[in-house]
Design an enzyme around this catalytic site. Sequence first.
Site, PDB file in Angstrom:
ATOM      1  N   GLU A  55       0.825  -1.206   0.000  1.00  0.00           N
ATOM      2  CA  GLU A  55       0.000   0.000   0.000  1.00  0.00           C
ATOM      3  C   GLU A  55       0.862   1.260   0.000  1.00  0.00           C
ATOM      4  OE1 GLU A  55      -2.037  -2.885   2.968  1.00  0.00           O
ATOM      5  OE2 GLU A  55      -0.075  -2.637   2.026  1.00  0.00           O
ATOM      6  N   ALA A 166      15.503 -53.440  -0.709  1.00  0.00           N
ATOM      7  CA  ALA A 166      15.650 -54.889  -0.605  1.00  0.00           C
ATOM      8  C   ALA A 166      16.459 -55.227   0.647  1.00  0.00           C
ATOM      9  CB  ALA A 166      16.336 -55.432  -1.852  1.00  0.00           C
ATOM     10  N   TRP A 173      15.984 -48.671  -8.618  1.00  0.00           N
ATOM     11  CA  TRP A 173      14.869 -47.746  -8.330  1.00  0.00           C
ATOM     12  C   TRP A 173      13.635 -48.574  -8.019  1.00  0.00           C
ATOM     13  CZ3 TRP A 173      16.083 -42.824  -7.735  1.00  0.00           C
ATOM     14  CH2 TRP A 173      17.204 -42.314  -8.385  1.00  0.00           C
ATOM     15  N   ASP A 203      23.881 -42.629   0.587  1.00  0.00           N
ATOM     16  CA  ASP A 203      23.503 -42.434  -0.812  1.00  0.00           C
ATOM     17  C   ASP A 203      24.153 -41.235  -1.496  1.00  0.00           C
ATOM     18  OD1 ASP A 203      21.804 -44.594  -0.418  1.00  0.00           O
ATOM     19  OD2 ASP A 203      20.063 -43.334   0.033  1.00  0.00           O
TER      20      ASP A 203
END
Length: 338
Positions: A55, A166, A173, A203
């Site tokens: 404003e 697993a 993937w 990872d």
Amino acid sequence: MAQGDTEHAAMGRAFELARRGPRGFNPQVGAVILSPAGEVLAEGWHRGAGTTHAEVDALSQLPQGAAAGATAVVSLEPCNHTGHTGPCSEALIAAGVARVVYSVDDPGLISRGGAKRLREAGVEVVAGVRHDEGAELLDSWLTVQRLARPHVTVKWAQSLDGRVAAADGTSQWITGPAARADVHRRRADADAIVVGIGTVLADDPALTARDPDGGLYPAQPIPVVLGSREVPVDAAVRRHPQRPLFYGGDDLFAMLSDLRERGVHRVFVEGGPTIASAFVRTGIADELLVYVAPALLGGPRLALGDIGVGTIAEAKRFAPASIERLGDDVLVVCKREG
């Protein structure tokens, strides 16, 4: 054009202006000043914490007295407090604005009350114009105000039998290209992406948001690593376009509080079973994204560990929001109940 139509169109313009500002600790706000005849006199938007509010930004472009009798169309209720800048309600009153039209009420305990102050000063106030659009624009900021912390999405990919890897630990993937592309798109929509140090060490993830061709999305989440162990100097996360943040210990609330102070609205948790379980267990998982692959793995590598449920009556319930097919996989989205 009738007054209502003119103001409706001006509100759409205010939304466009608001999107020019950064998403952060302060809301994205746009403002349009209309003459009594409905002509646009000035426009403004908020450029981030410590800068002029929308404003005042618009009013500053006008000569003194030029806003007398004008209408201010604003995407959020004008604030009524003094922070880095003064109250917008007082600035509008001082400028002689006769009418204020806004979309969304300010939920802040300190900043709200601008509409009340304007009415007390004799200014006509109209609230809720194009409210749903205004609320959508401010969705993440409004969520932070309601929760007093960033919104948290917890994501994992699993087999049909609830395994994320697993028995030998291999996990790339579980899901296919369509599901992985969806994850990266959602990463780009987040402000921060959280993983545990265990995931980083195992990872070496880049934690970037990449398009299907492998390029980086323009928007990248801030990488956040939780845990007391040291992140290797050559870890991929240290080469992220955004400077990574490291938090020792396991105080999730302290981490989220700090992220909020940094302007983070949306947190994307993608850090493996330990981190996912911690967020679910402490009750700060607002949304779950579960990518399910049509495969069976068996073994001990479950998607979640201890989440504080000892009996069926203690089950943590979520409300289903959507189910989507992504190639051969299925994405189940659930929201926290209440």
